[in-house]
Design a protein around this motif. Structure first.
Motif, mmCIF file in Angstrom:
data_model
loop_
_atom_site.group_PDB
_atom_site.id
_atom_site.type_symbol
_atom_site.label_atom_id
_atom_site.label_comp_id
_atom_site.label_asym_id
_atom_site.label_seq_id
_atom_site.Cartn_x
_atom_site.Cartn_y
_atom_site.Cartn_z
ATOM 1 N N ASN A 1 3.158 0.008 3.792
ATOM 2 C CA ASN A 1 2.671 -1.369 3.966
ATOM 3 C C ASN A 1 1.361 -1.395 4.740
ATOM 4 O O ASN A 1 0.453 -2.171 4.427
ATOM 5 C CB ASN A 1 3.726 -2.206 4.698
ATOM 6 N N LYS A 2 1.268 -0.524 5.745
ATOM 7 C CA LYS A 2 0.054 -0.487 6.555
ATOM 8 C C LYS A 2 -1.151 -0.068 5.724
ATOM 9 O O LYS A 2 -2.189 -0.733 5.728
ATOM 10 C CB LYS A 2 0.237 0.485 7.719
ATOM 11 N N TRP A 3 -1.032 1.043 5.000
ATOM 12 C CA TRP A 3 -2.176 1.556 4.247
ATOM 13 C C TRP A 3 -2.478 0.717 3.014
ATOM 14 O O TRP A 3 -3.622 0.682 2.548
ATOM 15 C CB TRP A 3 -1.936 3.007 3.853
ATOM 16 N N LYS A 4 -1.473 0.016 2.511
ATOM 17 C CA LYS A 4 -1.693 -0.859 1.362
ATOM 18 C C LYS A 4 -2.614 -2.005 1.734
ATOM 19 O O LYS A 4 -3.437 -2.470 0.932
ATOM 20 C CB LYS A 4 -0.360 -1.404 0.858
ATOM 21 N N ASN A 5 -2.487 -2.496 2.971
ATOM 22 C CA ASN A 5 -3.285 -3.627 3.439
ATOM 23 C C ASN A 5 -4.526 -3.197 4.220
ATOM 24 O O ASN A 5 -5.259 -4.042 4.717
ATOM 25 C CB ASN A 5 -2.422 -4.531 4.324
ATOM 26 N N ALA A 6 -4.717 -1.879 4.334
ATOM 27 C CA ALA A 6 -5.874 -1.381 5.091
ATOM 28 C C ALA A 6 -7.144 -1.477 4.234
ATOM 29 O O ALA A 6 -7.080 -1.452 3.011
ATOM 30 C CB ALA A 6 -5.638 0.070 5.510
#
Length: 234
Positions: free
Chosen positions: A223-228
């Motif tokens: 989720n973190k890297w998807k929205n980064a």
């Protein structure tokens, strides 16, 4: 009158049937409650109130900004799948070594046993490791940290002398490989991609799963890297 007798007989039949059903199912329900459900596995006499399931990840479709990004990912995947078994084996050997040393009380015998295991590991690894490319070697160093929680440098330092560890690191640096490299998928995008590659390979049974000893949650990382924001290209 006859109608009432039939009605009473019908009710009595239903009550007896329900009572018999409860008696037959008493193995799955506690007698003081019908709300708790218990199961028993074939060949096991123990009743369980729940069934433990392994974690299951739902993977999203891989998306790439362009062909070059897709190519870099495919190259990283090929290299990761190639070196992961070595990192897994290194972790297993380390666990075996530490478990054995617990039963050896004398320091002199511990050193002797450690050297014996070290020689065995070198013979087991060296021929194949010499075939690795620079980037494959660096990925392996990161995966060793993932599997053991210890850098390759510290492992060499622990099994050998500090000078030998320094020499190994200096030699590795000549090929732009750092034995002190750690695995940080929470802050390094390439490390997250490596973790993503591993998790997809585990799910597809391409690799045998070995849980990381490091403290991070793959689902949260996704989720973190998807929205980064997009990562800068090399």
């Amino acid at each position: 009158m006859l109608r009432n007798l039939f009605l009473m007989a019908f009710v009595l039949f239903q009550v007896l049937g329900y009572s018999q059903e409860m008696e037959n199912d008493s193995i799955f329900y506690p007698k003081d409650s019908v709300e708790d459900y218990y199961v028993r596995f074939a060949g096991d006499s123990i009743l369980y109130s729940s069934i433990a399931l392994e974690e299951v990840y739902i993977f999203g479709k891989l998306e790439f900004a362009d062909k070059n990004e897709r190519l870099r990912y495919l190259i990283l995947r090929r290299k990761t799948l190639k070196v992961y078994p070595y990192a897994k084996l290194a972790a297993e050997r380390l666990v075996e070594l530490n478990d054995s040393l617990k039963h050896i009380t004398k320091r002199r015998h511990q050193k002797k046993y450690t050297k014996k295991v070290q020689k065995y590991i070198e013979e087991e690894f060296s021929a194949e490791l010499k075939k690795l490319t620079r980037t494959e070697g660096q990925i392996l160093v990161k995966l060793i940290h993932r599997q053991t929680g210890t850098t390759a440098f510290d492992l060499v330092k622990e099994l050998r002398s500090g000078w030998r560890a320094f020499w190994y690191n200096t030699t590795a640096s000549m090929f732009k490989i750092s034995l002190k490299e750690e695995f940080h998928p929470e802050t390094v995008h390439e490390d997250y991609l490596i973790e993503d590659i591993l998790q997809r390979a585990f799910a597809a049974n391409r690799l045998e799963r070995q849980k990381s000893v490091l403290d991070y949650d793959y689902a949260q990382l996704t989720n973190k890297w998807k929205n980064a924001p997009p990562q800068p290209k090399d």
